[in-house]
Write a protein that holds these residues in place. Structure first.
Motif, PDB file in Angstrom:
ATOM      1  N   GLN A  19       0.734  -1.277   0.100  1.00 58.44           N
ATOM      2  CA  GLN A  19      -0.030  -0.209  -0.033  1.00 58.44           C
ATOM      3  C   GLN A  19       0.915   1.406  -0.155  1.00 58.44           C
ATOM      4  O   GLN A  19       0.350   2.265   0.222  1.00 58.44           O
ATOM      5  CB  GLN A  19      -0.890   0.146   1.311  1.00 58.44           C
ATOM      6  CG  GLN A  19      -2.051  -1.133   1.226  1.00 58.44           C
ATOM      7  CD  GLN A  19      -2.859  -1.050  -0.313  1.00 58.44           C
ATOM      8  OE1 GLN A  19      -3.339  -0.319  -0.482  1.00 58.44           O
ATOM      9  NE2 GLN A  19      -2.735  -2.332  -0.614  1.00 58.44           N
ATOM     10  N   LEU A  20       2.147   1.011  -0.172  1.00 58.95           N
ATOM     11  CA  LEU A  20       3.085   2.152  -0.124  1.00 58.95           C
ATOM     12  C   LEU A  20       2.700   3.443  -1.350  1.00 58.95           C
ATOM     13  O   LEU A  20       2.566   3.090  -2.424  1.00 58.95           O
ATOM     14  CB  LEU A  20       4.434   1.674  -0.134  1.00 58.95           C
ATOM     15  CG  LEU A  20       5.630   2.558   0.092  1.00 58.95           C
ATOM     16  CD1 LEU A  20       5.544   3.130   1.712  1.00 58.95           C
ATOM     17  CD2 LEU A  20       6.963   2.167   0.005  1.00 58.95           C
ATOM     18  N   GLN A  21       2.494   4.654  -0.701  1.00 64.29           N
ATOM     19  CA  GLN A  21       2.307   5.768  -1.510  1.00 64.29           C
ATOM     20  C   GLN A  21       3.429   6.672  -1.818  1.00 64.29           C
ATOM     21  O   GLN A  21       3.641   7.283  -2.694  1.00 64.29           O
ATOM     22  CB  GLN A  21       0.854   6.410  -1.034  1.00 64.29           C
ATOM     23  CG  GLN A  21      -0.321   5.555  -1.205  1.00 64.29           C
ATOM     24  CD  GLN A  21      -1.480   6.443  -0.664  1.00 64.29           C
ATOM     25  OE1 GLN A  21      -1.469   7.569  -0.593  1.00 64.29           O
ATOM     26  NE2 GLN A  21      -2.359   5.422  -0.699  1.00 64.29           N
ATOM     27  N   SER A  22       3.952   6.809  -0.751  1.00 67.36           N
ATOM     28  CA  SER A  22       5.246   7.818  -0.475  1.00 67.36           C
ATOM     29  C   SER A  22       6.392   6.972   0.122  1.00 67.36           C
ATOM     30  O   SER A  22       6.468   6.232   1.212  1.00 67.36           O
ATOM     31  CB  SER A  22       4.877   8.890   0.331  1.00 67.36           C
ATOM     32  OG  SER A  22       5.757  10.046   0.311  1.00 67.36           O
ATOM     33  N   ILE A  23       7.916   7.141  -0.493  1.00 72.82           N
ATOM     34  CA  ILE A  23       8.908   6.619   0.025  1.00 72.82           C
ATOM     35  C   ILE A  23       9.720   7.895   0.359  1.00 72.82           C
ATOM     36  O   ILE A  23      10.086   8.686  -0.974  1.00 72.82           O
ATOM     37  CB  ILE A  23       9.405   5.431  -0.463  1.00 72.82           C
ATOM     38  CG1 ILE A  23      10.457   4.966   0.296  1.00 72.82           C
ATOM     39  CG2 ILE A  23       9.765   5.652  -1.778  1.00 72.82           C
ATOM     40  CD1 ILE A  23      11.015   3.564   0.242  1.00 72.82           C
ATOM     41  N   ASN A  24      10.693   8.057   1.147  1.00 74.99           N
ATOM     42  CA  ASN A  24      11.675   9.078   1.367  1.00 74.99           C
ATOM     43  C   ASN A  24      12.769   8.329   1.791  1.00 74.99           C
ATOM     44  O   ASN A  24      13.162   7.879   2.871  1.00 74.99           O
ATOM     45  CB  ASN A  24      11.072  10.000   2.291  1.00 74.99           C
ATOM     46  CG  ASN A  24      12.404  11.069   2.334  1.00 74.99           C
ATOM     47  OD1 ASN A  24      13.602  10.987   1.994  1.00 74.99           O
ATOM     48  ND2 ASN A  24      12.190  12.497   3.208  1.00 74.99           N
ATOM     49  N   ILE A  25      13.940   8.125   0.820  1.00 75.49           N
ATOM     50  CA  ILE A  25      15.263   7.351   1.104  1.00 75.49           C
ATOM     51  C   ILE A  25      16.194   8.045   0.469  1.00 75.49           C
ATOM     52  O   ILE A  25      16.593   8.187  -0.618  1.00 75.49           O
ATOM     53  CB  ILE A  25      14.800   6.050   0.443  1.00 75.49           C
ATOM     54  CG1 ILE A  25      16.145   5.110   0.783  1.00 75.49           C
ATOM     55  CG2 ILE A  25      14.669   5.997  -1.149  1.00 75.49           C
ATOM     56  CD1 ILE A  25      15.986   3.532   0.632  1.00 75.49           C
ATOM     57  N   ASN A  33       7.105  -3.508  -8.045  1.00 68.95           N
ATOM     58  CA  ASN A  33       5.823  -4.018  -7.398  1.00 68.95           C
ATOM     59  C   ASN A  33       5.113  -3.302  -6.452  1.00 68.95           C
ATOM     60  O   ASN A  33       4.023  -3.765  -5.592  1.00 68.95           O
ATOM     61  CB  ASN A  33       6.411  -5.430  -6.744  1.00 68.95           C
ATOM     62  CG  ASN A  33       6.889  -6.458  -7.757  1.00 68.95           C
ATOM     63  OD1 ASN A  33       6.018  -6.750  -8.564  1.00 68.95           O
ATOM     64  ND2 ASN A  33       7.967  -7.058  -7.579  1.00 68.95           N
ATOM     65  N   ASN A  34       5.528  -1.846  -6.467  1.00 64.98           N
ATOM     66  CA  ASN A  34       5.009  -0.864  -5.507  1.00 64.98           C
ATOM     67  C   ASN A  34       3.928  -0.220  -6.440  1.00 64.98           C
ATOM     68  O   ASN A  34       4.321   1.145  -6.620  1.00 64.98           O
ATOM     69  CB  ASN A  34       5.940  -0.341  -4.845  1.00 64.98           C
ATOM     70  CG  ASN A  34       6.760  -0.971  -3.936  1.00 64.98           C
ATOM     71  OD1 ASN A  34       7.857  -1.320  -4.444  1.00 64.98           O
ATOM     72  ND2 ASN A  34       6.494  -1.492  -2.762  1.00 64.98           N
ATOM     73  N   LEU A  35       3.001  -0.566  -6.732  1.00 69.14           N
ATOM     74  CA  LEU A  35       2.064  -0.029  -7.783  1.00 69.14           C
ATOM     75  C   LEU A  35       1.135   1.101  -7.054  1.00 69.14           C
ATOM     76  O   LEU A  35       0.743   1.826  -8.091  1.00 69.14           O
ATOM     77  CB  LEU A  35       1.060  -1.081  -8.342  1.00 69.14           C
ATOM     78  CG  LEU A  35       1.751  -2.238  -8.925  1.00 69.14           C
ATOM     79  CD1 LEU A  35       0.768  -3.119  -9.325  1.00 69.14           C
ATOM     80  CD2 LEU A  35       2.876  -2.014 -10.119  1.00 69.14           C
ATOM     81  N   ASN A  36       1.136   1.433  -5.900  1.00 69.20           N
ATOM     82  CA  ASN A  36       0.627   2.602  -5.471  1.00 69.20           C
ATOM     83  C   ASN A  36       1.333   3.670  -5.059  1.00 69.20           C
ATOM     84  O   ASN A  36       0.731   4.672  -4.724  1.00 69.20           O
ATOM     85  CB  ASN A  36      -0.349   2.169  -4.069  1.00 69.20           C
ATOM     86  CG  ASN A  36      -1.390   1.105  -4.274  1.00 69.20           C
ATOM     87  OD1 ASN A  36      -2.256   1.312  -5.502  1.00 69.20           O
ATOM     88  ND2 ASN A  36      -1.422  -0.073  -3.460  1.00 69.20           N
ATOM     89  N   LEU A  37       2.742   3.649  -5.571  1.00 68.65           N
ATOM     90  CA  LEU A  37       3.542   4.891  -5.228  1.00 68.65           C
ATOM     91  C   LEU A  37       3.059   6.066  -5.936  1.00 68.65           C
ATOM     92  O   LEU A  37       2.760   6.104  -7.106  1.00 68.65           O
ATOM     93  CB  LEU A  37       4.884   4.431  -5.627  1.00 68.65           C
ATOM     94  CG  LEU A  37       5.670   3.665  -4.486  1.00 68.65           C
ATOM     95  CD1 LEU A  37       6.949   3.463  -4.843  1.00 68.65           C
ATOM     96  CD2 LEU A  37       6.016   4.653  -3.283  1.00 68.65           C
ATOM     97  N   ILE A  38       2.850   7.124  -5.438  1.00 69.85           N
ATOM     98  CA  ILE A  38       2.738   8.387  -5.870  1.00 69.85           C
ATOM     99  C   ILE A  38       3.896   9.458  -5.925  1.00 69.85           C
ATOM    100  O   ILE A  38       3.996  10.232  -6.814  1.00 69.85           O
ATOM    101  CB  ILE A  38       1.393   9.007  -5.235  1.00 69.85           C
ATOM    102  CG1 ILE A  38       0.158   8.276  -5.308  1.00 69.85           C
ATOM    103  CG2 ILE A  38       1.232  10.343  -5.457  1.00 69.85           C
ATOM    104  CD1 ILE A  38      -0.829   8.528  -4.469  1.00 69.85           C
ATOM    105  N   ALA A  39       4.663   9.300  -4.849  1.00 71.01           N
ATOM    106  CA  ALA A  39       5.952   9.887  -4.778  1.00 71.01           C
ATOM    107  C   ALA A  39       7.221   9.225  -4.220  1.00 71.01           C
ATOM    108  O   ALA A  39       6.962   8.520  -3.238  1.00 71.01           O
ATOM    109  CB  ALA A  39       5.610  11.118  -3.723  1.00 71.01           C
ATOM    110  N   ILE A  88       2.663   3.260 -12.553  1.00 75.71           N
ATOM    111  CA  ILE A  88       1.607   4.374 -13.629  1.00 75.71           C
ATOM    112  C   ILE A  88       1.152   5.423 -12.563  1.00 75.71           C
ATOM    113  O   ILE A  88       0.957   6.419 -13.123  1.00 75.71           O
ATOM    114  CB  ILE A  88       0.511   3.467 -13.961  1.00 75.71           C
ATOM    115  CG1 ILE A  88       1.064   2.036 -14.743  1.00 75.71           C
ATOM    116  CG2 ILE A  88      -0.261   4.259 -14.964  1.00 75.71           C
ATOM    117  CD1 ILE A  88       1.905   2.690 -15.849  1.00 75.71           C
ATOM    118  N   ALA A  89       1.023   5.025 -11.325  1.00 77.66           N
ATOM    119  CA  ALA A  89       0.368   6.171 -10.448  1.00 77.66           C
ATOM    120  C   ALA A  89       1.388   7.347  -9.941  1.00 77.66           C
ATOM    121  O   ALA A  89       0.883   8.350  -9.280  1.00 77.66           O
ATOM    122  CB  ALA A  89      -0.269   5.536  -9.208  1.00 77.66           C
TER     123      ALA A  89
END
Length: 177
Positions: free
Chosen positions: A76-82, A95-101, A118-119
């Motif tokens: 369900q990950l939408q945002s990752i800050n790494i 495989n993290n299809l819900n990523l927005i940012a 795609i998102a």
């Protein structure tokens, strides 16, 4: 002795039937433990799917991690800050299809896989060592910040929603808009 074997068998049965995601990098698992995400609190290269499959945002900054294998379990990950992970050379978010940012500035990235995202609306990968960047499938991308890399060409012609592009200080000879 029979009880010993029974408990060993029971342990392996429990481990094999539980829903786990493998986290091979101990530094990545330590970050998850420090943030209270990995509920068992021990480095065992496993995290329960139930601990990670509802996480929407993840922050990893200044870690010694070398990879984030296991990130695919964060469904369900939408945002990752790494950021500021100098040993980190590649990221695979396919495989993290819900990523927005995705914020992945200031690492040592030479590759990033976002072809299935795609998102994705914002990609911030400034100050890495990227030589290629494929954003052709990221049709919802509105912001791309890829300055200070080693890109020789960049094709954003498929990114019809792109409103902000920061690609200075690369080795660009081709920019397809």
């Amino acid at each position: 002795m029979k009880n010993y074997y029974f408990f060993i068998l029971l342990f392996f049965f429990y481990k094999s039937n539980a829903q786990y995601t493998v986290i091979p990098d101990e530094d990545f698992e330590q970050v998850l433990i420090n943030q209270g995400i990995d509920s068992d609190g021990i480095i065992n290269h496993l995290v329960l799917n139930s601990d990670i499959n509802t996480i929407i945002s993840l922050n990893i900054n200044g870690s010694n991690l070398h990879n984030i294998i296991g990130i695919e379990g964060f469904t369900q990950l939408q945002s990752i800050n790494i950021r500021n992970c100098i040993n980190l050379t590649s990221l695979d978010f396919s495989n993290n299809l819900n990523l927005i940012a995705i914020f992945c500035n200031d690492n040592s990235l030479t590759s990033i896989n976002i072809t299935n995202n795609i998102a994705l609306q914002g990609l911030y990968c400034v100050r890495n060592q990227l030589t290629t960047l494929d954003v052709s499938n990221n049709i919802n991308l509105s912001t791309l910040a890829c300055a200070l890399n080693l890109l020789e060409s960049l094709d954003v012609s498929q990114n019809v929603n792109l409103t902000q592009l920061f690609c200075s200080n690369n080795l660009l000879t081709t920019l397809d808009m």
